[in-house]
Scaffold this motif. Structure first.
Motif, short mmCIF file in Angstrom:
data_model
loop_
_atom_site.label_atom_id
_atom_site.label_comp_id
_atom_site.label_asym_id
_atom_site.label_seq_id
_atom_site.Cartn_x
_atom_site.Cartn_y
_atom_site.Cartn_z
N SER A 5 1.06 -1.15 -0.14
CA SER A 5 -0.15 -0.09 0.02
C SER A 5 0.80 1.21 0.00
CB SER A 5 -1.06 0.09 1.26
OG SER A 5 -0.12 0.15 2.61
N GLY A 6 0.18 2.41 0.03
CA GLY A 6 0.81 3.68 -0.28
C GLY A 6 1.39 4.23 -1.48
N GLY A 7 0.83 3.41 -2.60
CA GLY A 7 0.92 4.09 -3.77
C GLY A 7 0.17 5.50 -4.12
N GLY A 8 0.34 6.15 -5.12
CA GLY A 8 -0.36 7.47 -5.33
C GLY A 8 0.06 8.15 -6.55
N LEU A 9 -0.46 9.38 -7.05
CA LEU A 9 0.02 10.09 -7.75
C LEU A 9 0.80 11.55 -7.00
CD1 LEU A 9 0.02 11.53 -10.73
CD2 LEU A 9 -2.16 12.59 -10.05
N VAL A 10 1.96 11.65 -7.53
CA VAL A 10 2.84 12.69 -6.94
C VAL A 10 3.55 13.57 -8.00
CG1 VAL A 10 4.86 11.03 -6.55
CG2 VAL A 10 4.38 13.10 -5.06
N GLN A 11 3.75 14.79 -7.43
CA GLN A 11 4.85 15.44 -8.71
C GLN A 11 5.97 15.22 -8.58
OE1 GLN A 11 3.78 19.67 -7.96
NE2 GLN A 11 2.20 19.49 -9.53
N ALA A 12 6.73 15.30 -9.58
CA ALA A 12 8.18 15.11 -9.57
C ALA A 12 8.88 15.92 -8.29
CB ALA A 12 8.85 15.61 -10.99
N GLY A 13 9.85 15.36 -7.74
CA GLY A 13 10.36 15.84 -6.71
C GLY A 13 9.85 15.40 -5.15
N GLY A 14 8.37 15.14 -5.23
CA GLY A 14 7.77 14.51 -4.03
C GLY A 14 8.41 13.38 -3.60
N SER A 15 7.43 12.95 -2.49
CA SER A 15 7.94 11.77 -1.87
C SER A 15 6.67 11.00 -1.33
CB SER A 15 8.28 11.96 -0.38
OG SER A 15 9.56 12.77 -0.43
N LEU A 16 6.81 9.48 -1.40
CA LEU A 16 5.82 8.62 -0.77
C LEU A 16 6.58 7.63 -0.10
CD1 LEU A 16 4.03 7.88 -4.37
CD2 LEU A 16 2.86 9.08 -2.28
N ARG A 17 5.72 6.95 0.67
CA ARG A 17 6.13 5.86 1.63
C ARG A 17 5.39 4.61 1.17
NH1 ARG A 17 7.24 4.60 7.96
NH2 ARG A 17 4.91 4.19 7.98
N LEU A 18 5.95 3.47 0.95
CA LEU A 18 5.17 2.30 0.50
C LEU A 18 5.18 1.29 1.83
CD1 LEU A 18 6.35 1.46 -3.38
CD2 LEU A 18 4.43 2.88 -2.28
N SER A 19 4.28 0.59 1.97
CA SER A 19 4.08 -0.30 2.99
C SER A 19 3.81 -1.69 2.29
CB SER A 19 3.21 0.22 4.21
OG SER A 19 3.52 1.42 4.66
N CYS A 20 4.45 -2.56 3.33
CA CYS A 20 4.21 -4.02 2.96
C CYS A 20 3.95 -4.84 4.12
CB CYS A 20 5.34 -4.75 1.93
SG CYS A 20 5.20 -6.54 1.44
N ALA A 21 2.64 -5.22 4.36
CA ALA A 21 2.39 -6.04 5.74
C ALA A 21 1.99 -7.38 5.29
CB ALA A 21 0.95 -5.45 5.97
N ALA A 22 2.59 -8.21 6.15
CA ALA A 22 2.57 -9.84 5.86
C ALA A 22 1.59 -10.16 6.92
CB ALA A 22 3.98 -10.45 6.29
N SER A 23 0.92 -11.13 6.28
CA SER A 23 -0.29 -11.76 7.03
C SER A 23 -0.19 -13.33 7.08
CB SER A 23 -1.70 -11.05 6.98
OG SER A 23 -2.13 -11.58 5.65
N GLY A 24 -0.64 -13.91 7.89
CA GLY A 24 -0.59 -15.25 7.68
C GLY A 24 0.67 -16.08 8.17
N ARG A 25 1.83 -15.26 8.07
CA ARG A 25 3.07 -15.96 8.28
C ARG A 25 3.96 -14.70 8.60
NH1 ARG A 25 5.50 -19.45 5.05
NH2 ARG A 25 3.43 -19.74 3.92
N THR A 26 4.87 -15.01 9.68
CA THR A 26 6.16 -13.97 9.98
C THR A 26 6.87 -13.43 8.55
OG1 THR A 26 7.53 -13.11 11.51
CG2 THR A 26 7.53 -15.42 11.04
#
Length: 123
Positions: A5-26
């Protein structure tokens, strides 16, 4: 199961933080990676982090701009993306693999994949 999750539309020079959550197993015992795939292109390695978090690897074009990290207590891996460029536009996938070695950049190293999150950088 991996949920990116965490994707989106951003202008050049901007920032985003993606996350990846695991479920069902560590995910704490897995090498974790981020890959991306732009339209008409092959999936490419972006970054990887060892199970302990002590080792990281990056695609040359994202070094100094992207940072991969993990919180094993939360079963989550992150990709902080700064100074984004239009060339970073792609669907980003997280993946879980085995041991840390020189092959961490290979898609074949990873057994489990998330569904992808779209990142679009406008100029």
């Amino acid at each position: 199961q991996l949920q990116a999750s965490g994707g989106g539309l951003v202008q050049a020079g901007g920032s985003l933080r993606l996350s990846c959550a695991a479920s069902g197993r560590t995910c704490s015992s897995y090498t974790m990676g981020w890959f991306r795939q732009a339209p008409g292109k092959e999936r490419e390695f972006v970054a990887a982090i060892s199970s302990s978090g002590d080792s990281t690897s990056y695609l040359d074009s994202v070094k100094g701009r992207f940072t991969i990290s993990r919180d094993n207590g939360k079963n989550t891996v992150y990709l902080q993306m700064n100074s984004l460029k239009p060339d970073d536009t792609a669907v980003y996938y997280c993946a879980a693999g085995g041991w840390w070695d020189s092959a961490v950049r290979a898609t074949a190293r990873y057994a489990y994949w998330g569904q992808g999150t779209q990142v679009t950088v406008s100029s």
